[in-house]
Design a protein around this motif. Structure first.
Motif, PDB file in Angstrom:
ATOM      1  N   GLY A 206       8.900   8.197   2.110  1.00  0.00           N
ATOM      2  CA  GLY A 206       7.856   7.097   2.042  1.00  0.00           C
ATOM      3  C   GLY A 206       7.671   6.855   0.624  1.00  0.00           C
ATOM      4  O   GLY A 206       7.566   5.393   0.413  1.00  0.00           O
ATOM      5  N   GLU A 207       7.728   7.533  -0.255  1.00  0.00           N
ATOM      6  CA  GLU A 207       7.523   7.251  -1.608  1.00  0.00           C
ATOM      7  C   GLU A 207       8.676   6.215  -2.078  1.00  0.00           C
ATOM      8  O   GLU A 207       8.689   5.108  -2.867  1.00  0.00           O
ATOM      9  CB  GLU A 207       7.624   8.192  -2.623  1.00  0.00           C
ATOM     10  CG  GLU A 207       6.341   8.961  -2.475  1.00  0.00           C
ATOM     11  CD  GLU A 207       4.930   8.293  -2.962  1.00  0.00           C
ATOM     12  OE1 GLU A 207       5.189   7.300  -3.919  1.00  0.00           O
ATOM     13  OE2 GLU A 207       4.004   8.515  -2.123  1.00  0.00           O
ATOM     14  N   LEU A 208      10.170   6.426  -1.644  1.00  0.00           N
ATOM     15  CA  LEU A 208      11.332   5.476  -1.951  1.00  0.00           C
ATOM     16  C   LEU A 208      10.855   4.327  -1.180  1.00  0.00           C
ATOM     17  O   LEU A 208      11.292   3.351  -1.714  1.00  0.00           O
ATOM     18  CB  LEU A 208      12.509   6.382  -1.496  1.00  0.00           C
ATOM     19  CG  LEU A 208      12.914   7.478  -2.121  1.00  0.00           C
ATOM     20  CD1 LEU A 208      14.320   8.179  -1.617  1.00  0.00           C
ATOM     21  CD2 LEU A 208      13.326   7.102  -3.607  1.00  0.00           C
ATOM     22  N   ALA A 209      10.433   4.262  -0.044  1.00  0.00           N
ATOM     23  CA  ALA A 209      10.316   2.969   0.824  1.00  0.00           C
ATOM     24  C   ALA A 209       9.200   2.229   0.091  1.00  0.00           C
ATOM     25  O   ALA A 209       9.341   1.077  -0.146  1.00  0.00           O
ATOM     26  CB  ALA A 209       9.776   3.514   1.863  1.00  0.00           C
ATOM     27  N   ALA A 210       8.179   2.689  -0.489  1.00  0.00           N
ATOM     28  CA  ALA A 210       7.286   1.902  -1.196  1.00  0.00           C
ATOM     29  C   ALA A 210       7.679   1.269  -2.613  1.00  0.00           C
ATOM     30  O   ALA A 210       7.038   0.216  -2.803  1.00  0.00           O
ATOM     31  CB  ALA A 210       6.056   3.072  -1.717  1.00  0.00           C
ATOM     32  N   GLY A 211       8.762   1.777  -2.976  1.00  0.00           N
ATOM     33  CA  GLY A 211       9.445   1.128  -4.016  1.00  0.00           C
ATOM     34  C   GLY A 211      10.307   0.010  -3.721  1.00  0.00           C
ATOM     35  O   GLY A 211      11.008  -0.874  -4.519  1.00  0.00           O
ATOM     36  N   SER A 212      10.698  -0.028  -2.252  1.00  0.00           N
ATOM     37  CA  SER A 212      11.686  -1.076  -1.766  1.00  0.00           C
ATOM     38  C   SER A 212      10.930  -2.287  -1.544  1.00  0.00           C
ATOM     39  O   SER A 212      10.107  -2.471  -1.072  1.00  0.00           O
ATOM     40  CB  SER A 212      12.339  -0.441  -0.737  1.00  0.00           C
ATOM     41  OG  SER A 212      13.152  -1.659  -0.061  1.00  0.00           O
TER      42      SER A 212
ATOM     43  N   LEU B 126      12.315  -4.415   0.306  1.00  0.00           N
ATOM     44  CA  LEU B 126      12.659  -4.938   1.722  1.00  0.00           C
ATOM     45  C   LEU B 126      11.422  -4.425   2.442  1.00  0.00           C
ATOM     46  O   LEU B 126      10.993  -5.288   3.493  1.00  0.00           O
ATOM     47  CB  LEU B 126      13.827  -3.971   2.127  1.00  0.00           C
ATOM     48  CG  LEU B 126      14.514  -4.596   3.296  1.00  0.00           C
ATOM     49  CD1 LEU B 126      14.923  -5.860   3.751  1.00  0.00           C
ATOM     50  CD2 LEU B 126      15.640  -3.425   3.678  1.00  0.00           C
ATOM     51  N   LEU B 127      10.781  -3.489   2.259  1.00  0.00           N
ATOM     52  CA  LEU B 127       9.796  -2.809   3.067  1.00  0.00           C
ATOM     53  C   LEU B 127       8.193  -3.106   2.336  1.00  0.00           C
ATOM     54  O   LEU B 127       7.309  -2.312   2.565  1.00  0.00           O
ATOM     55  CB  LEU B 127       9.895  -1.162   3.403  1.00  0.00           C
ATOM     56  CG  LEU B 127      11.127  -0.868   4.089  1.00  0.00           C
ATOM     57  CD1 LEU B 127      11.322   0.644   4.130  1.00  0.00           C
ATOM     58  CD2 LEU B 127      11.132  -1.413   5.520  1.00  0.00           C
TER      59      LEU B 127
ATOM     60  N   GLY C  23       6.082  -5.221   2.948  1.00  0.00           N
ATOM     61  CA  GLY C  23       4.767  -5.437   3.769  1.00  0.00           C
ATOM     62  C   GLY C  23       4.422  -4.152   4.608  1.00  0.00           C
ATOM     63  O   GLY C  23       3.219  -4.097   4.762  1.00  0.00           O
ATOM     64  N   VAL C  24       5.171  -3.156   4.654  1.00  0.00           N
ATOM     65  CA  VAL C  24       4.532  -2.003   5.560  1.00  0.00           C
ATOM     66  C   VAL C  24       4.666  -0.975   4.588  1.00  0.00           C
ATOM     67  O   VAL C  24       3.967   0.204   5.074  1.00  0.00           O
ATOM     68  CB  VAL C  24       5.695  -1.849   6.718  1.00  0.00           C
ATOM     69  CG1 VAL C  24       5.465  -2.951   7.608  1.00  0.00           C
ATOM     70  CG2 VAL C  24       6.972  -1.447   6.324  1.00  0.00           C
ATOM     71  N   ALA C  25       4.875  -0.874   3.317  1.00  0.00           N
ATOM     72  CA  ALA C  25       5.102   0.263   2.561  1.00  0.00           C
ATOM     73  C   ALA C  25       3.631   0.697   2.211  1.00  0.00           C
ATOM     74  O   ALA C  25       3.506   2.106   2.284  1.00  0.00           O
ATOM     75  CB  ALA C  25       5.609   0.091   1.409  1.00  0.00           C
ATOM     76  N   PRO C  26       2.508   0.283   2.198  1.00  0.00           N
ATOM     77  CA  PRO C  26       1.331   0.684   1.892  1.00  0.00           C
ATOM     78  C   PRO C  26       0.679   1.471   3.297  1.00  0.00           C
ATOM     79  O   PRO C  26       0.015   2.219   2.913  1.00  0.00           O
ATOM     80  CB  PRO C  26       0.354  -0.738   1.735  1.00  0.00           C
ATOM     81  CG  PRO C  26       1.353  -1.745   1.102  1.00  0.00           C
ATOM     82  CD  PRO C  26       2.563  -1.505   2.029  1.00  0.00           C
ATOM     83  N   TYR C  27       1.069   1.018   4.339  1.00  0.00           N
ATOM     84  CA  TYR C  27       0.693   1.768   5.636  1.00  0.00           C
ATOM     85  C   TYR C  27       1.728   3.032   5.568  1.00  0.00           C
ATOM     86  O   TYR C  27       0.960   4.042   6.040  1.00  0.00           O
ATOM     87  CB  TYR C  27       1.072   1.036   6.729  1.00  0.00           C
ATOM     88  CG  TYR C  27       0.157  -0.271   6.704  1.00  0.00           C
ATOM     89  CD1 TYR C  27      -1.176  -0.179   6.808  1.00  0.00           C
ATOM     90  CD2 TYR C  27       0.814  -1.527   6.498  1.00  0.00           C
ATOM     91  CE1 TYR C  27      -1.859  -1.439   6.880  1.00  0.00           C
ATOM     92  CE2 TYR C  27       0.076  -2.684   6.558  1.00  0.00           C
ATOM     93  CZ  TYR C  27      -1.409  -2.645   6.628  1.00  0.00           C
ATOM     94  OH  TYR C  27      -2.044  -3.711   6.556  1.00  0.00           O
ATOM     95  N   LEU C  28       2.839   2.979   5.049  1.00  0.00           N
ATOM     96  CA  LEU C  28       3.815   4.332   5.082  1.00  0.00           C
ATOM     97  C   LEU C  28       3.490   5.462   4.190  1.00  0.00           C
ATOM     98  O   LEU C  28       3.431   6.618   4.409  1.00  0.00           O
ATOM     99  CB  LEU C  28       4.948   3.988   4.930  1.00  0.00           C
ATOM    100  CG  LEU C  28       5.766   2.956   5.807  1.00  0.00           C
ATOM    101  CD1 LEU C  28       7.081   2.647   5.483  1.00  0.00           C
ATOM    102  CD2 LEU C  28       5.665   3.508   7.155  1.00  0.00           C
ATOM    103  N   VAL C  29       2.640   4.997   2.934  1.00  0.00           N
ATOM    104  CA  VAL C  29       2.363   6.061   1.914  1.00  0.00           C
ATOM    105  C   VAL C  29       0.935   6.362   1.858  1.00  0.00           C
ATOM    106  O   VAL C  29       0.525   7.046   0.991  1.00  0.00           O
ATOM    107  CB  VAL C  29       2.966   5.556   0.717  1.00  0.00           C
ATOM    108  CG1 VAL C  29       4.508   5.647   0.678  1.00  0.00           C
ATOM    109  CG2 VAL C  29       2.491   4.150   0.258  1.00  0.00           C
ATOM    110  N   LYS C  30       0.145   5.396   2.683  1.00  0.00           N
ATOM    111  CA  LYS C  30      -1.423   5.898   2.605  1.00  0.00           C
ATOM    112  C   LYS C  30      -1.643   7.338   2.852  1.00  0.00           C
ATOM    113  O   LYS C  30      -1.488   7.534   4.277  1.00  0.00           O
ATOM    114  CB  LYS C  30      -2.081   4.767   3.468  1.00  0.00           C
ATOM    115  CG  LYS C  30      -3.692   4.956   3.528  1.00  0.00           C
ATOM    116  CD  LYS C  30      -4.353   4.128   4.221  1.00  0.00           C
ATOM    117  CE  LYS C  30      -5.564   4.343   4.258  1.00  0.00           C
ATOM    118  NZ  LYS C  30      -6.446   3.786   5.464  1.00  0.00           N
ATOM    119  N   PRO C  31      -2.270   8.162   2.199  1.00  0.00           N
ATOM    120  CA  PRO C  31      -2.540   9.400   2.670  1.00  0.00           C
ATOM    121  C   PRO C  31      -3.753   9.494   3.582  1.00  0.00           C
ATOM    122  O   PRO C  31      -4.823   8.830   3.493  1.00  0.00           O
ATOM    123  CB  PRO C  31      -2.793  10.098   1.365  1.00  0.00           C
ATOM    124  CG  PRO C  31      -3.459   8.934   0.328  1.00  0.00           C
ATOM    125  CD  PRO C  31      -2.586   7.847   0.727  1.00  0.00           C
TER     126      PRO C  31
END
Length: 96
Positions: free
Chosen positions: A33-39, A41-42, A44-52
Motif C-alpha cells: 500500500g505504501e508503495l502504491a501510494a508513491g505510484s 499510476l494509482l 487516484g485510489v492511493a489515498p483510500y488504499l493507505v488510509k489507516p
C-alpha cells in the motif's frame, strides 16, 4: 473404519502458524500500500488504499517492578491494503 471425510490442508497446522501468516500478510499488504501510494499510476485510489482505520488502541502502560520497568501498549491501525494482505494470507494458509 475409515470415514472417508476429506480434511482440509489447514487442519494439521497450528494457530501460531496461522498468526504468523496473518501478521506477514498484514505487513506485506501495508508495504504494498505504501508503495502504491508513491505510484503516479494509482494516484487516484492511493489515498483510500493507505488510509489507516483505527481498530484497537491501548495506550502504553508503564509497570515498574523495581528491578525492571515494562512499558506495554498495543495499537492496530490496518489500511485497506493490509486487509487485502490478511485475506490473501488466509487463502494461502488454507490452500498450503
Amino acid at each position: 473404519m475409515k470415514t472417508g471425510s476429506r480434511k482440509s490442508s489447514s487442519a494439521g497446522k497450528s494457530m501460531g502458524m496461522m498468526a504468523l501468516f496473518l501478521i506477514t500478510g498484514a505487513v506485506v499488504g501495508g508495504i504494498l500500500g505504501e508503495l502504491a501510494a508513491g505510484s503516479s499510476l494509482l494516484a487516484g485510489v492511493a489515498p483510500y488504499l493507505v488510509k489507516p482505520f483505527p481498530v484497537f488502541d491501548l495506550p502504553p502502560v508503564a509497570i515498574n517492578l523495581y528491578v525492571i520497568k515494562l512499558v506495554v501498549g498495543f495499537a492496530l491501525y490496518p489500511n485497506l491494503m493490509s486487509i487485502f494482505g490478511i485475506i490473501a494470507a488466509i487463502i494461502l494458509f488454507r490452500r498450503f
